[in-house]
Structures are given as C-alpha cells and as structure tokens.
Design a protein around this motif. Structure first.
Motif, PDB file in Angstrom:
ATOM      1  N   ILE A  95      37.182  -2.101  -6.832  1.00 43.49           N
ATOM      2  CA  ILE A  95      37.460  -2.364  -5.415  1.00 43.49           C
ATOM      3  C   ILE A  95      36.656  -1.409  -4.541  1.00 43.49           C
ATOM      4  CG2 ILE A  95      39.232  -2.357  -3.615  1.00 43.49           C
ATOM      5  CD1 ILE A  95      41.264  -3.138  -5.742  1.00 43.49           C
ATOM      6  N   ILE A  96      36.603  -0.141  -4.954  1.00 42.74           N
ATOM      7  CA  ILE A  96      35.826   0.862  -4.199  1.00 42.74           C
ATOM      8  C   ILE A  96      34.361   0.447  -4.137  1.00 42.74           C
ATOM      9  CG2 ILE A  96      34.983   3.245  -4.177  1.00 42.74           C
ATOM     10  CD1 ILE A  96      37.664   4.050  -5.486  1.00 42.74           C
ATOM     11  N   ASP A  97      33.803   0.042  -5.284  1.00 42.04           N
ATOM     12  CA  ASP A  97      32.392  -0.372  -5.321  1.00 42.04           C
ATOM     13  C   ASP A  97      32.144  -1.552  -4.395  1.00 42.04           C
ATOM     14  OD1 ASP A  97      31.902   1.611  -7.156  1.00 42.04           O
ATOM     15  OD2 ASP A  97      32.027   0.293  -8.911  1.00 42.04           O
ATOM     16  N   SER A  98      33.087  -2.484  -4.362  1.00 44.30           N
ATOM     17  CA  SER A  98      32.950  -3.659  -3.505  1.00 44.30           C
ATOM     18  C   SER A  98      33.001  -3.277  -2.030  1.00 44.30           C
ATOM     19  CB  SER A  98      34.070  -4.657  -3.829  1.00 44.30           C
ATOM     20  OG  SER A  98      34.033  -5.759  -2.948  1.00 44.30           O
ATOM     21  N   LEU A  99      33.906  -2.373  -1.688  1.00 47.31           N
ATOM     22  CA  LEU A  99      34.034  -1.927  -0.299  1.00 47.31           C
ATOM     23  C   LEU A  99      32.820  -1.116   0.134  1.00 47.31           C
ATOM     24  CD1 LEU A  99      37.805  -0.851  -0.224  1.00 47.31           C
ATOM     25  CD2 LEU A  99      36.796  -2.876   0.858  1.00 47.31           C
ATOM     26  N   GLU A 100      32.281  -0.324  -0.766  1.00 47.94           N
ATOM     27  CA  GLU A 100      31.131   0.503  -0.429  1.00 47.94           C
ATOM     28  C   GLU A 100      29.912  -0.354  -0.063  1.00 47.94           C
ATOM     29  OE1 GLU A 100      31.063   3.399   0.442  1.00 47.94           O
ATOM     30  OE2 GLU A 100      31.316   4.894  -1.105  1.00 47.94           O
ATOM     31  N   GLN A 101      29.826  -1.536  -0.637  1.00 40.79           N
ATOM     32  CA  GLN A 101      28.684  -2.400  -0.345  1.00 40.79           C
ATOM     33  C   GLN A 101      28.744  -2.976   1.064  1.00 40.79           C
ATOM     34  OE1 GLN A 101      27.731  -5.301  -3.312  1.00 40.79           O
ATOM     35  NE2 GLN A 101      27.658  -3.784  -4.936  1.00 40.79           N
ATOM     36  N   ARG A 102      29.962  -3.057   1.634  1.00 46.43           N
ATOM     37  CA  ARG A 102      30.101  -3.597   2.982  1.00 46.43           C
ATOM     38  C   ARG A 102      30.243  -2.483   4.020  1.00 46.43           C
ATOM     39  NH1 ARG A 102      35.454  -7.092   2.404  1.00 46.43           N
ATOM     40  NH2 ARG A 102      35.011  -7.653   4.566  1.00 46.43           N
ATOM     41  N   ARG A 103      30.386  -1.235   3.562  1.00 48.56           N
ATOM     42  CA  ARG A 103      30.584  -0.118   4.499  1.00 48.56           C
ATOM     43  C   ARG A 103      29.255   0.444   4.982  1.00 48.56           C
ATOM     44  NH1 ARG A 103      31.756   5.788   4.380  1.00 48.56           N
ATOM     45  NH2 ARG A 103      31.173   5.903   2.180  1.00 48.56           N
ATOM     46  N   ILE A 104      29.185   0.745   6.276  1.00 46.68           N
ATOM     47  CA  ILE A 104      28.008   1.400   6.851  1.00 46.68           C
ATOM     48  C   ILE A 104      28.079   2.885   6.494  1.00 46.68           C
ATOM     49  CG2 ILE A 104      26.769   1.945   8.980  1.00 46.68           C
ATOM     50  CD1 ILE A 104      28.155  -0.519  10.213  1.00 46.68           C
ATOM     51  N   PRO A 105      27.049   3.447   5.872  1.00 46.31           N
ATOM     52  CA  PRO A 105      27.093   4.862   5.482  1.00 46.31           C
ATOM     53  C   PRO A 105      27.338   5.775   6.683  1.00 46.31           C
ATOM     54  CG  PRO A 105      25.219   3.755   4.474  1.00 46.31           C
ATOM     55  CD  PRO A 105      25.786   2.796   5.477  1.00 46.31           C
ATOM     56  N   GLN A 106      28.124   6.823   6.467  1.00 46.00           N
ATOM     57  CA  GLN A 106      28.419   7.791   7.522  1.00 46.00           C
ATOM     58  C   GLN A 106      27.975   9.173   7.078  1.00 46.00           C
ATOM     59  OE1 GLN A 106      32.487   6.106   7.488  1.00 46.00           O
ATOM     60  NE2 GLN A 106      32.485   6.472   9.685  1.00 46.00           N
ATOM     61  N   ARG A 164      37.562   3.103   6.524  1.00 45.21           N
ATOM     62  CA  ARG A 164      36.282   3.040   7.222  1.00 45.21           C
ATOM     63  C   ARG A 164      35.814   1.582   7.395  1.00 45.21           C
ATOM     64  NH1 ARG A 164      38.243   7.149   6.754  1.00 45.21           N
ATOM     65  NH2 ARG A 164      39.005   6.387   8.760  1.00 45.21           N
ATOM     66  N   CYS A 165      36.035   0.754   6.380  1.00 49.59           N
ATOM     67  CA  CYS A 165      35.657  -0.658   6.496  1.00 49.59           C
ATOM     68  C   CYS A 165      36.455  -1.349   7.588  1.00 49.59           C
ATOM     69  CB  CYS A 165      35.874  -1.366   5.159  1.00 49.59           C
ATOM     70  SG  CYS A 165      34.669  -0.955   3.877  1.00 49.59           S
ATOM     71  N   VAL A 166      37.738  -1.016   7.669  1.00 52.54           N
ATOM     72  CA  VAL A 166      38.593  -1.610   8.704  1.00 52.54           C
ATOM     73  C   VAL A 166      38.104  -1.201  10.090  1.00 52.54           C
ATOM     74  CG1 VAL A 166      40.907  -1.508   9.723  1.00 52.54           C
ATOM     75  CG2 VAL A 166      40.642  -1.842   7.262  1.00 52.54           C
ATOM     76  N   GLU A 167      37.789   0.095  10.263  1.00 54.21           N
ATOM     77  CA  GLU A 167      37.282   0.585  11.552  1.00 54.21           C
ATOM     78  C   GLU A 167      35.990  -0.116  11.935  1.00 54.21           C
ATOM     79  OE1 GLU A 167      38.815   5.212  11.902  1.00 54.21           O
ATOM     80  OE2 GLU A 167      36.911   4.787  10.930  1.00 54.21           O
ATOM     81  N   GLN A 168      35.074  -0.188  10.979  1.00 52.83           N
ATOM     82  CA  GLN A 168      33.770  -0.770  11.276  1.00 52.83           C
ATOM     83  C   GLN A 168      33.864  -2.262  11.575  1.00 52.83           C
ATOM     84  OE1 GLN A 168      31.353   2.486   8.535  1.00 52.83           O
ATOM     85  NE2 GLN A 168      31.587   0.419   7.814  1.00 52.83           N
ATOM     86  N   GLU A 169      34.732  -2.956  10.869  1.00 50.89           N
ATOM     87  CA  GLU A 169      34.890  -4.393  11.118  1.00 50.89           C
ATOM     88  C   GLU A 169      35.477  -4.635  12.507  1.00 50.89           C
ATOM     89  OE1 GLU A 169      37.410  -7.857   8.986  1.00 50.89           O
ATOM     90  OE2 GLU A 169      35.845  -6.949   7.752  1.00 50.89           O
TER      91      GLU A 169
END
Length: 326
Positions: A95-106, A164-169
């Motif tokens: 799940i982490i790997d999947s989320l990392e692919q959609r997350r903008i690096p910070q 972070r994914c929730v914030e960015q979305e």
C-alpha cells in the motif's frame, strides 16, 4: 452482559490469555495505545469523502483488532499461532509503494493540519509511534511476535504517506475548481460571489454608455478591459472617430494600470507634478485626459472602461453613465 463488570475495580484487568495484570502493565500500555491509534484512524475515516481512503483505513482498523489480540496474549497456547503475520506487514508495504507513486515528493518537514482528514491521520501516526515504543519496551521482558512490532513500524509510515496524498489531492481539487471558475468568468470577491462574467459586465457597461452617448448626440468608442488591462469588449458607434478606437482602449488600460481615473492622472501629469511625463511612457499608451475610469467591485479592481469621441467632459459623462450600470 453489562458493560461494567467491576472485575477491574482493584486496578487489575485480564489479558486475552487469562492472566491478571495491573492496568498500568506495559502489555496493557501497548495494546491500549494501539486502541487509541485505531480511534484516531476512525476519526479520519469519518471525515473523508474519498472511498479509496475509507477502504484503506477500514481494512487496517480490522487488522488492528487482531494485532491487539496478539499483544494481549502473554503465553501463546500450544498449537496456536499469532494473528498478525509477515503477510500483513507485506500488505502494508504494498500500500505504501502504491501511495508513493501518486504522492508529490516533499523536501521539507510537514506541519500537520493541512486538511481535517490529514490532521487525524497524522494524529494516528504519532500514536502508532508511541505504540511501537511500548512494544519495544515490552519485548525486553516478555514475548512479542516479530510481525507485531514490524506491523506498527510500517503502519506509521503508511499513515504519513496517506496523509500527504490526501492533502495533495484536496489541493489539486481546490486549484482545479478555482481554475474552472476563472475560465468560466466566475470571480470570488470580498463580500460574496458574483456570477456575472466579465464579458456580461462589459456588455452592460457598453449598453448604458451608448445610451448616454445617444442622449447627448455624440458617437463614441467604448472599450472595457479586465483587471489585467486585457481587452474584454470594444464598441464603436456609427460615425465615431477612427482615432477614438485606440484612444478609448488606452484610456481603459491607463485606468487599470494606475488604479485611478485618467482625469486624476491628468492633474498629476502637469509640469512640476508627481507624474509629469507619464504620457511618454509605455510607448505612449498612457492617456492623461479624462474618459477612463477603473471598475471596482466589492473593493476589488476588476477592470476599466475607456470612452473617446467627444470632448473630455463628454467622454467622462458617458464613461460614468456606463459605470453606473453596475
């Protein structure tokens, strides 16, 4: 069975494996802290309107019940196995790997509170970290399954990335909505929302200005620009001077560029005044005689109107008539 049993009135509680321990026992601290993290995750779940976020949280909450059963077991009966296994840890990693692919690096530290959901997830993350510390302490003196400790470690990472994914979305949703509003000509102003497009306002201004020009019997050119000085509408009445086509537009531009009417600019552009020589700047586009007026709505500059074709007083009269239509 009643909610209250009175069996803990002396400060003790029963583990799942039947042993009686004090309520401040490190094992009770461990599974109690996991329960606290589960509640914080429930808060995040109740706040989200995104089904994929709900599903991730809910699935983990169900696994935390199994994790707590493992932590609440002091001596594993013969033949029994722990409920949380390496496959559960691997599932979190996927799940982490999947989320990392959609997350903008910070590249910076995160201050929690970007959204309500992410704030609740960050709260849960810090509680999970505390639960992990409790398990580390517990492992020094008692048996704890290896997957249990690893599960908490991976879970804290997952909650961070999920927040972070929730914030960015949500940020992307807000920006997209704002862009669509601008593209549709919908502007948000202090004091409320105005659904008229700038073009609609320009047409209304021009209609009122033309009516006044007809009343005084002077054919005019009327131009309206937006808050950036860009042309929105340009109207030339029959018989209006050709020179007035560019002059009207430049008057509207000047009114926006200086945030003042062109007759005010004229007074300041006289020899010895602050703006002397202004009319020679910007390729001579600045007009320093009346007929251009900035357009404000709820205190916000949204454009300018420029009128040319008559005397300065006639141009100003027509421009003011147009402005009065709003």
């Amino acid at each position: 069975m009643k909610v209250y049993t009175k069996t803990g009135d002396e400060g003790q509680t029963s583990l799942l494996s039947r042993q009686r321990v004090y309520k401040d026992h490190i094992r009770v601290h461990a599974y109690g802290t996991v329960d606290e993290a589960n509640a914080a995750m429930g808060l995040a779940k109740s706040l989200t309107d995104k089904e994929w976020v709900f599903d991730i949280i809910h699935g983990i909450q169900e696994e935390l019940i199994s994790l707590n059963a493992d932590l609440a077991t002091e001596d594993l009966p013969d033949g029994n196995k722990y409920r949380i296994t390496p496959s559960h840890v691997e599932k979190l990693e996927n799940i982490i790997d999947s989320l990392e692919q959609r997350r903008i690096p910070q590249r910076h530290f995160v201050t929690p509170g970007g959204t309500q959901v992410s704030a609740a997830l960050d709260l849960a993350r810090t509680i999970v970290r505390r639960a992990e510390r409790c398990v580390v302490s517990l492992k020094r003196t008692q048996a704890v399954s290896q997957p249990a400790a690893l599960y908490l470690n991976r879970l804290s990472d997952l909650l961070f990335v999920l927040a972070r994914c929730v914030e960015q979305e949500e940020l992307i949703t807000k920006v997209t909505k704002r862009v669509m509003q601008v593209l549709q000509g919908r502007e948000q102003f202090v004091g409320g929302k105005n659904d008229m497009t700038m073009l609609s306002k320009a047409k209304k201004l021009i209609e009122a200005a033309e009516k006044k020009a007809l009343e005084i019997g002077v054919p005019m050119v009327i131009a309206v620009v937006d808050g950036g000085g860009n042309l929105v509408a340009h109207h030339r009445m029959d018989g209006a001077l050709l020179a007035s086509i560019s002059i009207a537009l430049d008057k509207a531009y000047t009114a926006v560029a200086l945030k003042m009417s062109t007759d005010q600019a004229a007074a300041l552009a006289l020899p010895g005044q602050q703006l002397y020589g202004l009319n020679t700047t910007v390729g001579g586009r600045m007009v320093v005689f009346g007929g251009g007026i900035p357009i404000y709505e709820n205190g916000v500059l949204i454009g300018g109107i420029g009128v040319s074709g008559g005397s300065v007083d006639e141009d100003m009269t027509v421009a003011k008539a147009g402005l009065a239509a709003l």
